[in-house]
Design a protein around this motif. Structure first.
Motif, PDB file in Angstrom:
ATOM      1  N   SER B 220      47.906  33.362  43.004  1.00  0.00           N
ATOM      2  CA  SER B 220      46.754  32.952  42.322  1.00  0.00           C
ATOM      3  C   SER B 220      45.557  33.803  42.325  1.00  0.00           C
ATOM      4  O   SER B 220      45.556  34.600  43.404  1.00  0.00           O
ATOM      5  N   GLU B 221      44.456  33.670  41.236  1.00  0.00           N
ATOM      6  CA  GLU B 221      43.516  34.690  41.276  1.00  0.00           C
ATOM      7  C   GLU B 221      42.677  34.314  42.829  1.00  0.00           C
ATOM      8  O   GLU B 221      42.047  35.203  43.379  1.00  0.00           O
ATOM      9  N   GLU B 222      42.533  33.073  43.219  1.00  0.00           N
ATOM     10  CA  GLU B 222      41.933  32.587  44.270  1.00  0.00           C
ATOM     11  C   GLU B 222      42.219  33.306  45.630  1.00  0.00           C
ATOM     12  O   GLU B 222      41.556  33.873  46.305  1.00  0.00           O
ATOM     13  N   GLU B 248      47.335  38.320  38.385  1.00  0.00           N
ATOM     14  CA  GLU B 248      46.048  37.271  38.621  1.00  0.00           C
ATOM     15  C   GLU B 248      45.647  37.554  39.945  1.00  0.00           C
ATOM     16  O   GLU B 248      44.434  37.438  40.126  1.00  0.00           O
ATOM     17  N   ARG B 251      43.352  40.380  39.572  1.00  0.00           N
ATOM     18  CA  ARG B 251      42.064  40.039  38.965  1.00  0.00           C
ATOM     19  C   ARG B 251      41.028  39.568  40.087  1.00  0.00           C
ATOM     20  O   ARG B 251      39.946  39.972  40.245  1.00  0.00           O
TER      21      ARG B 251
END
Lengths: 331, 331
Positions: B220-222, B248, B251
């Motif tokens: 995940s981006e997180e 992702e 990012r």
DNA sequence: CTGTCATGCTAAAACCTTTTAGCAGAAATA
DNA sequence: TATTTCTGCTAAAAGGTTTTAGCATGACAG
């Protein structure tokens, strides 16, 4: 237990094993005709033991119902088409109907090729989907003598089509912002020649009234950025909230606002459109946005084509399915 | 010109209109048997005029080839499955073969339902796809007496399967960074229990050697954000480049670096993995990343199943297709 | 005892195509 | 002339199912 031919058991095998004729076996299995309950049970038991499953081709040939429907889709599997396809399939599978997926890629040749293949296969119906809502469906579709349903695409008059209710979705967004006591609501959206963009902008305009201000552009994150740049470059009062035409635009907007140290939603609240989770869950703060309920749209389209293929008459109409608001952090 | 039955013209109609028998008509149309060229042309012309197209059900019933193949997919149409499906379909359509799309949604019941429907329809083959590369395909598949091909999923021994070459892709990324004279290359990637993540990490490790440092986490981006936070919280030298396990993640990494006013690629170069354009084109700067060529993977899987369904023997193997590097601004 | 009816089953047709076996007639060979 | 070969066509079977029409049998009513 399989036949030597490498194939499967036929109803012949079942009939023979049960010591009845083929017709009795068929009747017993389908519950048609007059059958002695005892015989029926026996046939069914034996069919079960043999793992008999009727040949869909043979059945379809005779009944003229293939129990398959085709989905003709415009784009190479965009994010809009797919949740819908999932919804359609979900409905169909429980009725023993399978789904042919045909990606036409906007190529008329492919379009025709797929359509012919579907007809050759005697599909019971066709669902036509287009991402670009303004694209006309191929005219061949209208002359078909099998049912056609349009989803996310404009069908010709006299047809059944399903759309998200763009106007209601837009109202939902704007009213949510008004509920937060925002009065200077800006609308940043995509290309004006998209029907959906126009409908949403219009609904926004009706509610907001004189202070309405719409910025058309592209369906991209970049345009979100650019739009904010433009807003901050000019004099006059700033908006206290922004209703974006897509999540991607909203992401650009949010990033641009963050760059300027604007607090979200404190200074400016932001609402998106699409609920494309991979975007809307990843903005900071997470995006409050409108969900078009595409899967439900697929359900409806599936039910419609199922009914039509059974010969039910559906009144021609453009059905607009309600959108919902998903509240996250940005508004 | 259509039959009163609402249906289409059959080969009967063609034969009658041409004044020949059904068998002659069939032979003329298919180029089988011995036919006088004149007769052949006449039949074909008339078939054309009538718009005759053979009923695929009847043909399939007889030839035992339905000219349809099924694609069983794991996830609800993720971004990995779909480009592949498009690739498969692209190959098939030119051979007159259609594609049943079955989304199993990871539900064994749905899985069985779809599989049975496919068998009932006498599909010529099945392509099994799973996003989660480590998920075992349902064991029923192995006992089928129709060909099965695995794409993006691990098939049982003795099967044919296609994968992106994760190791080569990882090497591509790392070597690109080394070509930019980066020596402190960090690898931030997804969950360790994904085979793809392990393979990539291993390849990275082999090239980079002692200075290798892998951070496993989520897809995940997180996690990209969090990882950067962690990197900057601890003492010691900073990396001069980061190879991310997905776009992702990349990012998230890029956003976190921007927040810290780190210049990309000046101070730290970043390479992603996936070439998911909606992400990779929207980062600032745009993301240099590895493309798994999923469409090409679909092509290969399509060709394989086509060959197998024709009775060709393919040697069992795990084919790994080369990835490519897409250079944008971030490295 | 004859005629009617319900029951439970079956033979056969139908769906549409491909393919096999074979039939006349013409041409070539012996 | 008698035989073989070739040519162009056709009838019929096959594929697996559903459905229609009808056949015995036995029960019942008249």
């Amino acid at each position: 237990m399989k036949q030597p031919g490498g194939g499967r058991h036929t109803i012949r095998d079942v009939a023979q094993a049960a010591g009845v004729s083929i017709s009795t076996a068929s009747n017993a299995l389908n519950g048609t005709g007059r059958t002695n309950p005892e015989t029926r049970e026996k046939v069914r038991r034996i069919a079960d033991e043999l793992g008999f499953r009727p040949n869909a081709l043979a059945r379809g040939l005779l009944t003229r119902r293939s129990h398959a429907i085709g989905m003709l889709t415009n784009d190479t599997y965009g994010r809009l088409t797919l949740p819908m396809a999932a919804g359609v399939s979900e409905i169909l599978v429980d009725h023993g109907v399978s789904l042919f997926l045909c990606a036409t890629n906007n190529d008329p040749r492919l379009s025709r090729l797929h359509l012919e293949a579907l007809l050759d296969r005697q599909v019971d119906g066709i669902i036509f989907t287009a991402t670009r809502i303004d694209l006309e469906p191929p005219p061949e579709l209208t002359k078909l003598n099998i049912p056609v349903v349009y989803a996310f695409a404009q069908g010709p008059s006299g047809s059944v089509s399903f759309h998200p209710d763009d106007a209601q979705g837009a109202r939902l967004a704007v009213q949510h912002l008004q509920g937060l006591n925002r009065s200077r609501i800006l609308h940043i959206t995509g290309e004006q020649n998209y029907r959906a963009a126009r409908i949403r902008a219009e609904a926004y305009h009706e509610i907001v009234g004189a202070s309405a201000q719409v910025m058309f552009g592209e369906w991209s994150e970049e345009w979100g950025h650019a739009a904010i740049e433009r807003v901050f470059a000019r004099p006059g009062p700033r908006p206290d909230s922004i209703f974006c035409g897509s999540d991607e635009i909203a992401r650009g907007v949010i990033d641009a606002l963050r760059d300027r140290d604007i607090s979200i939603p404190g200074d400016i609240a932001v609402v998106g459109f699409d609920n494309w989770e991979v975007v809307s869950k990843q903005t900071r703060p997470p995006l409050t946005t409108i969900d078009m309920e595409l899967k439900e749209l697929g359900h409806q389209a599936g039910l419609a084509i199922l009914g039509l293929s059974r010969g039910e008459k559906l009144e021609p109409r453009v059905e607009r399915l309600p959108c919902t608001l998903v509240a996250r952090g940005s508004a």
